[in-house]
Structure formats: C-alpha cells, structure tokens
Design a protein around this motif. Structure first.
Motif, PDB file in Angstrom:
ATOM      1  N   CYS A 236       0.824  -1.217   0.000  1.00 28.94           N
ATOM      2  CA  CYS A 236       0.000   0.000   0.000  1.00 28.94           C
ATOM      3  C   CYS A 236       0.857   1.265   0.000  1.00 28.94           C
ATOM      4  O   CYS A 236       1.781   1.404   0.782  1.00 28.94           O
ATOM      5  CB  CYS A 236      -0.945   0.016   1.189  1.00 28.94           C
ATOM      6  N   LEU A 237       0.529   2.184  -0.884  1.00 28.72           N
ATOM      7  CA  LEU A 237       1.252   3.447  -1.024  1.00 28.72           C
ATOM      8  C   LEU A 237       0.611   4.548  -0.188  1.00 28.72           C
ATOM      9  O   LEU A 237       1.047   5.689  -0.220  1.00 28.72           O
ATOM     10  CB  LEU A 237       1.249   3.863  -2.490  1.00 28.72           C
ATOM     11  N   ALA A 238      -0.437   4.199   0.551  1.00 32.65           N
ATOM     12  CA  ALA A 238      -1.174   5.190   1.343  1.00 32.65           C
ATOM     13  C   ALA A 238      -1.509   6.417   0.493  1.00 32.65           C
ATOM     14  O   ALA A 238      -1.346   7.554   0.923  1.00 32.65           O
ATOM     15  CB  ALA A 238      -0.375   5.597   2.584  1.00 32.65           C
ATOM     16  N   CYS A 239      -1.962   6.169  -0.735  1.00 31.28           N
ATOM     17  CA  CYS A 239      -2.218   7.267  -1.666  1.00 31.28           C
ATOM     18  C   CYS A 239      -3.670   7.727  -1.626  1.00 31.28           C
ATOM     19  O   CYS A 239      -4.006   8.769  -2.193  1.00 31.28           O
ATOM     20  CB  CYS A 239      -1.850   6.847  -3.081  1.00 31.28           C
ATOM     21  N   GLY A 240      -4.538   6.949  -0.985  1.00 30.14           N
ATOM     22  CA  GLY A 240      -5.923   7.381  -0.835  1.00 30.14           C
ATOM     23  C   GLY A 240      -6.758   7.297  -2.104  1.00 30.14           C
ATOM     24  O   GLY A 240      -7.941   7.631  -2.086  1.00 30.14           O
ATOM     25  N   CYS A 242      -8.084   4.832  -3.582  1.00 26.68           N
ATOM     26  CA  CYS A 242      -9.247   3.959  -3.420  1.00 26.68           C
ATOM     27  C   CYS A 242     -10.382   4.681  -2.689  1.00 26.68           C
ATOM     28  O   CYS A 242     -11.549   4.472  -2.993  1.00 26.68           O
ATOM     29  CB  CYS A 242      -8.856   2.674  -2.702  1.00 26.68           C
ATOM     30  N   MET A 275      -7.225   5.818   4.123  1.00 27.47           N
ATOM     31  CA  MET A 275      -6.006   5.108   3.748  1.00 27.47           C
ATOM     32  C   MET A 275      -4.782   6.011   3.825  1.00 27.47           C
ATOM     33  O   MET A 275      -3.653   5.553   3.672  1.00 27.47           O
ATOM     34  CB  MET A 275      -6.136   4.549   2.331  1.00 27.47           C
ATOM     35  N   TYR A 296      -5.564  -0.487   6.043  1.00 25.48           N
ATOM     36  CA  TYR A 296      -6.120  -1.350   4.993  1.00 25.48           C
ATOM     37  C   TYR A 296      -7.297  -2.160   5.549  1.00 25.48           C
ATOM     38  O   TYR A 296      -8.371  -2.207   4.951  1.00 25.48           O
ATOM     39  CB  TYR A 296      -5.006  -2.268   4.477  1.00 25.48           C
ATOM     40  N   CYS A 326      -6.231   1.644  -8.001  1.00 23.17           N
ATOM     41  CA  CYS A 326      -5.099   1.282  -7.141  1.00 23.17           C
ATOM     42  C   CYS A 326      -3.909   0.852  -7.990  1.00 23.17           C
ATOM     43  O   CYS A 326      -3.927  -0.217  -8.591  1.00 23.17           O
ATOM     44  CB  CYS A 326      -5.499   0.169  -6.187  1.00 23.17           C
ATOM     45  N   ALA A 328      -1.142  -0.081  -6.979  1.00 20.96           N
ATOM     46  CA  ALA A 328      -0.460  -1.209  -6.344  1.00 20.96           C
ATOM     47  C   ALA A 328      -1.215  -2.519  -6.554  1.00 20.96           C
ATOM     48  O   ALA A 328      -0.720  -3.588  -6.193  1.00 20.96           O
ATOM     49  CB  ALA A 328      -0.285  -0.928  -4.850  1.00 20.96           C
ATOM     50  N   ILE A 330      -3.910  -3.655  -5.061  1.00 15.30           N
ATOM     51  CA  ILE A 330      -4.371  -4.347  -3.846  1.00 15.30           C
ATOM     52  C   ILE A 330      -5.766  -3.933  -3.400  1.00 15.30           C
ATOM     53  O   ILE A 330      -6.365  -4.601  -2.562  1.00 15.30           O
ATOM     54  CB  ILE A 330      -3.408  -4.120  -2.665  1.00 15.30           C
TER      55      ILE A 330
HETATM   56  S1  SF4 Z   1      -5.315   2.898  -3.829  1.00 11.86           S
HETATM   57 FE1  SF4 Z   1      -4.127   1.086  -3.293  1.00 11.86          FE
HETATM   58  S2  SF4 Z   1      -2.105   1.859  -2.755  1.00 11.86           S
HETATM   59 FE2  SF4 Z   1      -3.514   3.611  -2.702  1.00 11.86          FE
HETATM   60  S3  SF4 Z   1      -4.198   3.713  -0.558  1.00 11.86           S
HETATM   61 FE3  SF4 Z   1      -5.690   2.465  -1.665  1.00 11.86          FE
HETATM   62  S4  SF4 Z   1      -4.981   0.357  -1.353  1.00 11.86           S
HETATM   63 FE4  SF4 Z   1      -3.258   1.696  -0.838  1.00 11.86          FE
END
Ligand code: SF4
Ligand code: SF4
Ligand code: SF4
Ligand code: SF4
Lengths: 348, 246
Positions: A236-240, A242, A275, A296, A326, A328, A330
């Motif tokens: 997870c990139l904690a990019c928000g 999602c 996130m 997550y 996402c 990543a 995930i």
């Molecule tokens: S979009 Fe993917 S990478 Fe970004 S916060 Fe959500 S789960 Fe994490």
C-alpha cells in the motif's frame, strides 16, 4: 409509477430546454476506454454504452473542495457559505444511484450536513440502465444492480433509438414533459426494458462474491486477525486513491485560510481518506492507525461491516473504481471478501 | 509588535522561487506589508544582516557555501528552505551520479580545477531547517499561505499525503492506467497535481511524502513496457538526495 417511451430524436430539444435552467451532465467518452459525466453542449456525442463513469457522481453533491464558512478575525463573526447550483445528472448507473442513496442516509441523518443537503435538493438524478459492464465491477453480487428509489427518472435503452423512462418523482415527470406530448410505454416497450435489464444483470454476474453479500459483516467479524491484511497492505502506497474514487466514501478534512490582510478568512473542507497515513492522527501526533495494515483492514471493515451495522447495506456498491485506481493492485473488495471466505471455509 | 524582518538568500539554483514570489505582484504588497524585507534581490535593493526569518533558495554545492549558510542560520530565528533545490537538493543532485571530473569539466571547462565543488545537497544536510516551501518552482499561493501561517503563529500546513490525492480530486485519468509512469504515488502533494492535470506526469519535484513506500513504488513502476533505465532516470530527476534514487 408511470413509464413513458421517448425517442432519441427528442433528446436534443429536451436537453436544450433543461440546460436553460440546470447544469446538465451526460456520459461522454474521455479517451478510448474512459468515460465520465461531462457538461452537455449541443452536438456532444453521448456514450450510451459507457461501462462506468471514471469519476463517481459524489463530486457533484460533495465537491473535492468546498467553502463552509467565512469569518472575520477582527469581529469574530462567521457566516455560512452555501452553494447549490441546480443540476441534472443524466446517465447515473443504478449502483451509483445506490451510492447516492447511501450518502443521503449517512449525511442527512443525525446532524444533517447542510452543504450536502442543499446541493442534493438542487440535483435531479436521471438513472440509466447500463449496457456494458466494466471489467472490474461486481455490483450485481453486492445487491447494487437495481434500485427502487433515489432517481427522478430512470432511462432504459430498448433499441437503437428508443428508451423507456420510468418516472421516479413529480419533478422528473415535469422535466420530461417540457417538450409536450408524452407517450406511455406499451407493454412491448416495457418488456424490452425488462429484457435489457436482465441481459446486463446476467453479464454483470461474471465477477461475483462466492457467498450471499449479507454474510459479509459476519465474515469480517471472524477475520480481524487474518494474515491477509498484512499480505496485501505491504504494497500500500497510502495514496488514498481507493477512497477518493469511491462513490460512497465521504470523509473530509477541514482547514482555514486567511486573506492577505490577515483579516477575513474562509473555512473549507477537502476530501480526505482513511487510507492516508495522517488520517487518524490527532492532537499530540498520536496516530490511531499508524500501520498500513491497520488502515487497509479498516477500509474493508468500513465497507463490509461498519456501514452495514448502521444502515443494513454494504458500504461498497461494487462499481470497481477502486480496483482500477489502485496502482499497487491491492484495492479490491471482491477479491478480499472472497479470499476471506475461502480462508474461513472450515467454519461454514 | 515590531514587524518581523525577513531576508532572502540564494545558493545553487535559478532564483525561480524568488521569481514566483515576485510574480505574486499585488498580493505581494499585502503580504509583505506585514513584514519588513531587509534583503530581496528580485524585488528591493540593499541588504542587512539583521533579520528574523531567512528564506533560503538553492542547494549547497561547494564546501565554501557551508560557511555562508551557517552564518545565515546564526542570524535567523527561523530558516525556511525555499523550493526543491533548497529543500531536497532537487535537480542539482543529478551531478551526484556522475564522476566529479566529468561534471566539473563540463561546467567550467579548462578552468575546472579553480572551482572546488562537491556533491550537491539540500540545506538540511548542513543546518537545521525550520520549514520548507517545496516545489520546482514553488507555488506562489503556497508561499503566501505558509508565510501567513507563520505570521499568525500557526504551524504552517503542508500536505502530508501523496499527489494522487489532489490528482483524484482533479478527476484526472491516472497515468498508470494509460500505461505511463508517474511519481505522484510517492511525492508530497500541494501543487494540485499540476503536471498531471496539464497532461504530463509527476516528476517528484515536491519531494518524498512522509512514509513513502519506496519498495512498493518500485514494483508499481516496474511494468511491462518501461525500462529499468527510465525508472532510474525519473527517480533521480528530483529525488537524487533521497532514498528513492537507485
Ligand atoms: S489505492 Fe491502493 S495503494 Fe492507494 S491507498 Fe488504496 S490500497 Fe493503498
Ligand atoms: S469500495 Fe471500490 S468497488 Fe466498492 S463502491 Fe467503493 S470504489 Fe466501488
Ligand atoms: S496520475 Fe500520478 S498522481 Fe495521478 S493518481 Fe496516477 S499515480 Fe497518482
Ligand atoms: S505534479 Fe509532481 S512534478 Fe509536477 S508540480 Fe506537482 S509534485 Fe512537482
């Protein structure tokens, strides 16, 4: 409610009439494979077969950034700011209507969100039966394939140039009759609409939960300590992304900015997401969910259990937007819930 | 209360950040009305060593720069790094991946040995930095906001989340979905995802977001159709002084 039959050739006139008083948004192609609701103008080609609007309709009711109050530092006075432009969202798929219904319940209940309520009241929703299904969508299996309310009109394309339009509100009917001469749908047209719906519902079942969606809260209750959370959240990139693309996520942060004379200022809100690493950080820099794994897991509990506990529906309508967004790879409620179901197979 | 005295300084950089401030034009008069500018080459003439806040632009690229910067630190109560070069080293750090004789000869030609230089670095590698205005160039509006926060005695707010947040707010189609690369996933937001909204991708000019998941980012960037070299070049472009560059 009444159902009418409307022909494609009537649309330019109707759209023109509506756009005199409303901002009208319709589905259009952004580039190959990407669609969105965009401002209508005469001659714009409508993407009738769009699979999903890239951006969810929540931005029309709850914009990414919105002023809430203005204040004066010298007099300590504050005034609310309300903006609610009249708008028509034409071409909202049922799962997105469902998401809006959910926002209505969550934001209008308790202490109603005044800014949301006003925008919502100024908004006409014209639902539209999808013709195609996005490859990441799974709405049919989370109970979001159909909606019984939440729209002013419900459009179904029953042929190359014809639609049935089910009336959901007096406002909708009034708008539809602006150009006069409404033709009630024949039994055959209604049957056409039923078949169109059945066709797309069938196709939408390609991506499905392996169990009845109503089991999700009970499933999650058993999975707090699952190794899955860590396995996926490592990426997870904690990019928000999602959160922000999700039609049912409605978290925001509030900030102030003063003008250059340091006299008056504006308090505004901006989209936030659970996130993001700083989301659960409070005064003193304590973070309630410091680890990617905590965040997550929280998001899936929110989608599959917490919202259900409040309103009896999943907080996920299966639009598949987070799956696409996402980077990543995930974010995927369908995959996560199905894997948890497999993991606990010995228990059911 | 006396107006705080502020001064601007520059090291290795293009002065583009000070230019961004000068470009605030009429807004500048209001904001600078709350302070006394004792040194600002782009806007006023004259200079004084009596100041409270030092805004410093540019990277440290020569041993001799250190002394001058330490002097500024001693004089200033608050030292603010202005722009990518000062805050994260920025594009000056590109040379850190070349042999010293190569870049020195390229820049100074035959006189290379008269000019001692060393690996480019951000201010924080030499002195304590109290606040940063990130970006290449900085965003004038953000500079104004941070300055106003300081004037009001508030901790300046700078986004602590990645560019993707603002990119999603803007409603852009993600570059990765278009088969392209983008550093928005590890870069600190605050620019409104300017480059993506303009049709390009993020180069990381605002530096790493706190807690950036670099391992994951490398896996995300390593996709069919992108070369290792392209990934490396992008990560070195602005982030050469960080753990992101390979
Ligand atoms: S979009 Fe993917 S990478 Fe970004 S916060 Fe959500 S789960 Fe994490
Ligand atoms: S969680 Fe994902 S699939 Fe579910 S409604 Fe939100 S964006 Fe759509
Ligand atoms: S285009 Fe870049 S900044 Fe925008 S969402 Fe994708 S990775 Fe993030
Ligand atoms: S998108 Fe990236 S490179 Fe462009 S201004 Fe923002 S942080 Fe800098």
């Amino acid at each position: 409610m009444t159902t009418y039959t409307v022909y494609k050739e009537q649309l330019p006139e109707l759209f023109g009439k509506w756009s005199e008083e409303y901002s009208l948004y319709v589905p259009a192609k952004l580039r190959e494979g990407f669609y969105d609701l965009v401002a209508w103008k005469p001659g714009l080609e409508i993407a009738w077969d769009f699979d999903v609007a890239y951006n969810s309709p929540k931005r029309f009711l709850f914009p990414p950034r919105e002023a809430l109050i203005t204040f004066d530092r010298r007099t300590c006075e504050a005034k609310p700011v309300f903006e609610a432009p009249p708008q028509i969202l034409f071409g909202v798929h049922p799962y997105d209507v469902k998401a809006i219904n959910q926002l209505d319940q969550l934001l209008e209940g308790g202490a109603p969100d005044q800014n949301y309520v006003r925008r919502r009241e100024a908004t006409v929703i014209m639902a539209y039966e999808p013709l195609t299904v996005s490859s990441t969508a799974f709405w049919a299996s989370v109970g979001a394939g159909t909606v019984a309310h939440g729209f002013d009109l419900y459009w179904t394309k029953i042929g190359p140039a014809a639609f049935t339009v089910e009336v959901g509100s007096a406002k909708g009917e009034e708008l539809l009759s602006l150009c006069g001469g409404l033709v009630p749908a024949t039994a055959g047209d209604k049957e056409g609409a039923r078949r169109a719906r059945a066709r797309v519902q069938f196709r939408a079942r390609k991506n499905s939960l392996r169990y009845n969606w109503e089991e999700t809260p009970r499933l999650l209750a058993k999975c707090w300590d699952s190794p899955l959370w860590r396995r996926y959240s490592q990426m997870c990139l904690a990019c928000g992304s999602c959160n922000l693309v999700c039609p049912t996520c409605y978290c925001f942060d509030i900030r102030d900015e003063v003008d250059d004379q340091l006299g008056e200022g504006v308090r505004y809100r901006e989209w936030d997401g659970c996130m993001l690493e700083g989301f659960a950080k409070v005064a003193g820099n304590h973070n309630f969910r410091p680890k990617a794994q905590d965040r997550y897991r929280h998001r899936y509990f929110r989608k599959g259990k917490y919202i259900y506990d409040k309103i009896g529906e999943l907080g996920c309508v299966g639009c598949g937007r987070c799956v696409r967004a996402c980077t990543a790879g995930i974010a995927n409620p369908l995959k996560v819930f199905n894997e948890l179901w497999e993991e606990t197979a010995h228990e059911h | 209360m006396a107006k705080p005295k502020i001064a601007f300084f520059d090291f290795a950089g293009c002065e583009g950040d000070q230019l961004q401030i000068a470009n605030l034009e009429e807004r500048l008069l209001d904001i600078l009305g709350h302070v006394e500018v004792v040194s600002f080459r782009e806007v006023v003439t004259g200079h004084s060593d009596d100041y409270d806040v030092a805004f410093v632009e540019g990277s440290i690229t020569r041993p001799g720069d250190e002394e001058r910067l330490k002097e500024i630190r001693k004089n200033a109560k608050i030292l603010v790094a202005l722009g990518a070069c000062a805050a994260i080293g920025g594009i000056n750090c590109l040379k850190n991946f070349q042999a010293e004789n190569v870049y020195r000869e390229e820049v100074y030609g035959a006189h290379a040995r008269w000019y001692p230089t060393y690996a480019a670095r951000p201010l924080k590698s030499v002195v304590k930095v109290d606040a940063e205005v990130p970006g290449c160039p900085i965003d004038g509006a953000e500079f104004a906001r941070i300055t106003k926060d300081l004037l009001l005695g508030r901790t300046p707010w700078v986004p602590d989340f990645p560019v993707c947040v603002e990119c999603k707010q803007a409603g852009n189609v993600c570059r990765y979905e278009m088969g392209r690369m983008c550093l928005g996933i590890i870069t600190r937001a605050g620019c409104g995802a300017a480059c993506v909204s303009q049709g390009a991708h993020c180069w990381g000019c605002r530096g790493l977001v706190p807690g950036a998941n670099l391992d994951a980012a490398r896996i995300v960037m390593d996709r069919p159709g992108t070369s290792r070299k392209a990934v490396q070049d992008l990560l070195r472009f602005f982030l050469g002084d960080t753990g992101a560059a390979l």
